[in-house]
Design a protein around this motif. Structure first.
Motif, PDB file in Angstrom:
ATOM      1  N   GLU A 177       0.855  -0.739   0.412  1.00 45.09           N
ATOM      2  CA  GLU A 177      -0.024  -0.524   0.102  1.00 45.09           C
ATOM      3  C   GLU A 177       0.855   1.147  -0.303  1.00 45.09           C
ATOM      4  OE1 GLU A 177      -1.662   3.257   1.583  1.00 45.09           O
ATOM      5  OE2 GLU A 177      -0.434   1.528   3.258  1.00 45.09           O
ATOM      6  N   ALA A 178       1.950   0.988   0.318  1.00 40.57           N
ATOM      7  CA  ALA A 178       3.254   2.101   0.690  1.00 40.57           C
ATOM      8  C   ALA A 178       3.564   2.513  -0.508  1.00 40.57           C
ATOM      9  CB  ALA A 178       3.985   2.487   2.314  1.00 40.57           C
ATOM     10  N   GLU A 179       3.728   1.155  -0.915  1.00 42.25           N
ATOM     11  CA  GLU A 179       5.198   1.328  -2.489  1.00 42.25           C
ATOM     12  C   GLU A 179       3.744   2.606  -3.125  1.00 42.25           C
ATOM     13  OE1 GLU A 179       6.643  -1.712  -5.165  1.00 42.25           O
ATOM     14  OE2 GLU A 179       6.992  -1.940  -3.254  1.00 42.25           O
ATOM     15  N   TYR A 180       3.066   2.017  -3.192  1.00 39.09           N
ATOM     16  CA  TYR A 180       2.091   1.781  -4.529  1.00 39.09           C
ATOM     17  C   TYR A 180       1.195   3.699  -4.206  1.00 39.09           C
ATOM     18  CZ  TYR A 180       3.107  -1.618  -6.956  1.00 39.09           C
ATOM     19  OH  TYR A 180       4.722  -3.286  -7.707  1.00 39.09           O
ATOM     20  N   ARG A 181       1.487   4.578  -2.889  1.00 41.43           N
ATOM     21  CA  ARG A 181       0.835   5.184  -3.026  1.00 41.43           C
ATOM     22  C   ARG A 181       0.472   6.561  -4.294  1.00 41.43           C
ATOM     23  NH1 ARG A 181       2.808   6.208   3.604  1.00 41.43           N
ATOM     24  NH2 ARG A 181       0.845   4.677   3.994  1.00 41.43           N
ATOM     25  N   ILE A 182       1.863   7.366  -4.605  1.00 42.87           N
ATOM     26  CA  ILE A 182       1.789   7.992  -5.387  1.00 42.87           C
ATOM     27  C   ILE A 182       1.652   8.218  -6.599  1.00 42.87           C
ATOM     28  CG2 ILE A 182       3.717   9.288  -6.483  1.00 42.87           C
ATOM     29  CD1 ILE A 182       4.229   9.278  -3.580  1.00 42.87           C
ATOM     30  N   LYS A 183       1.689   5.783  -6.908  1.00 47.41           N
ATOM     31  CA  LYS A 183       0.522   5.300  -8.418  1.00 47.41           C
ATOM     32  C   LYS A 183      -0.730   5.797  -8.187  1.00 47.41           C
ATOM     33  CE  LYS A 183      -0.395   1.921 -11.001  1.00 47.41           C
ATOM     34  NZ  LYS A 183      -0.827   0.797 -10.441  1.00 47.41           N
ATOM     35  N   ASN A 184      -1.310   5.434  -6.722  1.00 47.19           N
ATOM     36  CA  ASN A 184      -2.642   6.029  -6.791  1.00 47.19           C
ATOM     37  C   ASN A 184      -3.172   7.784  -6.352  1.00 47.19           C
ATOM     38  OD1 ASN A 184      -3.311   2.938  -7.178  1.00 47.19           O
ATOM     39  ND2 ASN A 184      -2.501   2.678  -4.820  1.00 47.19           N
ATOM     40  N   GLY A 185      -2.409   8.369  -6.724  1.00 45.09           N
ATOM     41  CA  GLY A 185      -2.496   9.687  -6.457  1.00 45.09           C
ATOM     42  C   GLY A 185      -2.634  10.147  -4.752  1.00 45.09           C
ATOM     43  N   LYS A 186      -2.042   9.606  -3.482  1.00 42.79           N
ATOM     44  CA  LYS A 186      -1.763   9.230  -2.150  1.00 42.79           C
ATOM     45  C   LYS A 186      -0.301  10.466  -2.460  1.00 42.79           C
ATOM     46  CE  LYS A 186      -5.067   6.003  -1.252  1.00 42.79           C
ATOM     47  NZ  LYS A 186      -5.279   5.141  -0.822  1.00 42.79           N
ATOM     48  N   ASP A 187      -0.197  11.086  -0.450  1.00 42.09           N
ATOM     49  CA  ASP A 187       1.061  11.637  -0.453  1.00 42.09           C
ATOM     50  C   ASP A 187       1.479  10.214   0.500  1.00 42.09           C
ATOM     51  OD1 ASP A 187       0.828  13.981  -1.498  1.00 42.09           O
ATOM     52  OD2 ASP A 187       0.103  15.064   0.524  1.00 42.09           O
ATOM     53  N   SER A 188       2.867  10.436   0.383  1.00 48.42           N
ATOM     54  CA  SER A 188       3.793   9.073   1.445  1.00 48.42           C
ATOM     55  C   SER A 188       4.569   9.861   2.175  1.00 48.42           C
ATOM     56  CB  SER A 188       4.351   8.448   0.795  1.00 48.42           C
ATOM     57  OG  SER A 188       4.796   7.089   0.903  1.00 48.42           O
ATOM     58  N   ALA A 189       3.933  10.977   2.776  1.00 45.58           N
ATOM     59  CA  ALA A 189       4.995  11.688   3.770  1.00 45.58           C
ATOM     60  C   ALA A 189       5.525  10.785   4.961  1.00 45.58           C
ATOM     61  CB  ALA A 189       4.410  12.860   4.676  1.00 45.58           C
ATOM     62  N   ASP A 190       5.084   9.083   5.475  1.00 41.20           N
ATOM     63  CA  ASP A 190       5.825   8.599   5.999  1.00 41.20           C
ATOM     64  C   ASP A 190       6.412   7.573   5.685  1.00 41.20           C
ATOM     65  OD1 ASP A 190       3.397   7.109   5.249  1.00 41.20           O
ATOM     66  OD2 ASP A 190       3.318   6.065   7.226  1.00 41.20           O
ATOM     67  N   ALA A 191       7.094   7.615   3.866  1.00 42.00           N
ATOM     68  CA  ALA A 191       7.754   6.511   3.814  1.00 42.00           C
ATOM     69  C   ALA A 191       9.015   6.819   4.672  1.00 42.00           C
ATOM     70  CB  ALA A 191       7.827   6.904   2.331  1.00 42.00           C
ATOM     71  N   CYS A 192       9.987   4.738   4.511  1.00 42.90           N
ATOM     72  CA  CYS A 192      11.173   5.466   4.949  1.00 42.90           C
ATOM     73  C   CYS A 192      11.617   3.760   4.663  1.00 42.90           C
ATOM     74  CB  CYS A 192      10.838   5.410   6.272  1.00 42.90           C
ATOM     75  SG  CYS A 192       9.799   4.140   7.566  1.00 42.90           S
ATOM     76  N   ARG A 193      13.019   4.035   4.361  1.00 45.45           N
ATOM     77  CA  ARG A 193      13.693   2.746   4.219  1.00 45.45           C
ATOM     78  C   ARG A 193      14.920   2.728   5.730  1.00 45.45           C
ATOM     79  NH1 ARG A 193      15.349   3.151  -2.073  1.00 45.45           N
ATOM     80  NH2 ARG A 193      13.388   3.769  -2.286  1.00 45.45           N
TER      81      ARG A 193
END
Length: 382
Positions: free
Chosen positions: A79-95
């Protein structure tokens, strides 16, 4: 040395795949369980801890493994990986940082290794574990079993520090006070202080503090280096301490505890015998309870790594705060009514503070704690 393979795996992002990480956890858990009897025997030989203390270390290490494993979720990661593809922000993304270099402490070595290793694995990192060549038994066992449990491309063990060309590519996670302050350094070399106010449940406070100071040979980095006791509570507190200390001076079945090596008199107690600033209230072979009488005694600024419980009377909460005004502590333990505990933990500067919270109208036993951090990072957790 497998360091080039670690660098290559990091470039490929090998450890970032969630299914891969879950698979590594499964293999690690199975290997540890298969070798658990040998691991426990090695811990006991190296440390001299009781079977109960060894089991506690092993159980806590396996709980760390489980906690980090259950933090992994393929559905959440997708879900987090495809947020941008689905037009959502991913402000909490981390690696992960890429490569984590771990140098564990020798105290509770098994727990120190497993807790740091599984945290780094769960975050998607390649891992290098430093285990110097020693006469201890456990490091040799870990060198044998861990490489077989984990992927050679993303995990390796070294006996000495690599050169800077590699270390500059890695995050140092160190529990050693000798390491320079770069990376994540947590040696817990600062002092730890407990405060027992007259509003505390004296017996429960004594039981908890004796356990912290005398268990694991008195070598825990977070055992209280000194206990500041309200002068009105000093007598009942000391009596309770002596009562609870007896369980650590006998074997697991009540018999006199057998030494695995010739008894060695405590170096700290030796020095206290010559001190005029303190008096020994009760002592035995390699253990003691000592009252520090002089406010200027160096004992009040000493990091203790023996089965010696130092107590010192204070006149008030402010008096306890003033004693600790000169340095940041590793931890503070406040045994007091909630309002008094709040006051102590607010004004004693510590990396972390622990205090008893009320339970059903009464103060809880010492095992029911909440965390209160320094004022700028204050929070509580039941």
């Amino acid at each position: 040395m497998d360091l080039p393979r670690i660098i290559a795996a990091n470039i490929d992002g090998r450890a970032e795949n969630t299914r891969y990480r879950q698979s590594q956890f499964h293999r690690l858990q199975s290997t540890l369980v298969e070798n658990i009897a040998e691991i426990q025997d090695a811990i006991r030989l190296d440390s001299g801890h009781t079977r109960q203390e060894v089991r506690a270390e092993v159980v806590l290490a396996l709980q760390e493994l489980r906690a980090h494993y259950v933090s992994l979720s393929l559905s959440k990661d997708l879900e987090a990986e495809y947020r941008i593809k689905n037009g959502k922000d991913s402000a909490d993304a981390c690696r992960g940082v890429g490569i984590v270099y771990i140098t564990p402490t020798t105290h509770t070595l098994f727990y120190s290794v497993i807790s740091a290793l599984t945290a780094a694995l769960a975050a998607g990192n390649c891992i290098v574990l430093e285990l110097p060549q020693t006469t201890l038994v456990l490091p040799g066992i870990l060198r044998n079993i861990l490489p077989d449990a984990l992927d050679h491309d993303t995990f390796t063990i070294v006996s000495q520090r690599p050169d800077l060309s590699f270390m500059n590519k890695a995050l140092l996670v160190s529990q050693l006070s000798s390491d320079a302050p770069n990376g994540m350094i947590s040696p817990a070399s600062s002092r730890t202080v407990a405060v027992v106010d007259r509003t505390a449940k004296i017996n429960e406070a004594a039981e908890a503090l004796v356990a912290a100071r005398f268990a694991f040979g008195g070598r825990s980095a977070y055992a209280p280096d000194v206990v500041l006791v309200n002068e009105f509570a000093m007598k009942p507190f000391v009596e309770a301490v002596i009562q609870h200390a007896s369980r650590y001076l006998a074997g697991e079945n009540g018999e006199a505890r057998q030494q695995q090596s010739p008894p060695r008199r405590s170096g700290l107690l030796d020095s206290i015998h010559k001190e005029r600033t303190a008096r020994i209230l009760v002592s035995g072979s390699n253990w003691g309870v000592v009252e520090v009488q002089d406010r200027e005694s160096p004992l009040l600024r000493k990091k203790v790594d023996e089965k010696v419980l130092l107590v010192h009377p204070v006149t008030s909460l402010d008096d306890a705060i003033d004693i600790n005004a000169s340095a940041t502590l590793a931890a503070t333990y406040a045994f007091a009514a909630p309002a008094s505990a709040k006051y102590l933990t607010q004004f004693i500067d510590s990396d972390i503070s622990w205090s008893a919270l009320p339970s059903r109208g009464e103060y809880p036993t010492a095992s029911k704690h909440a965390i209160h951090r320094s004022p700028s990072k204050n929070h509580a957790r039941n």
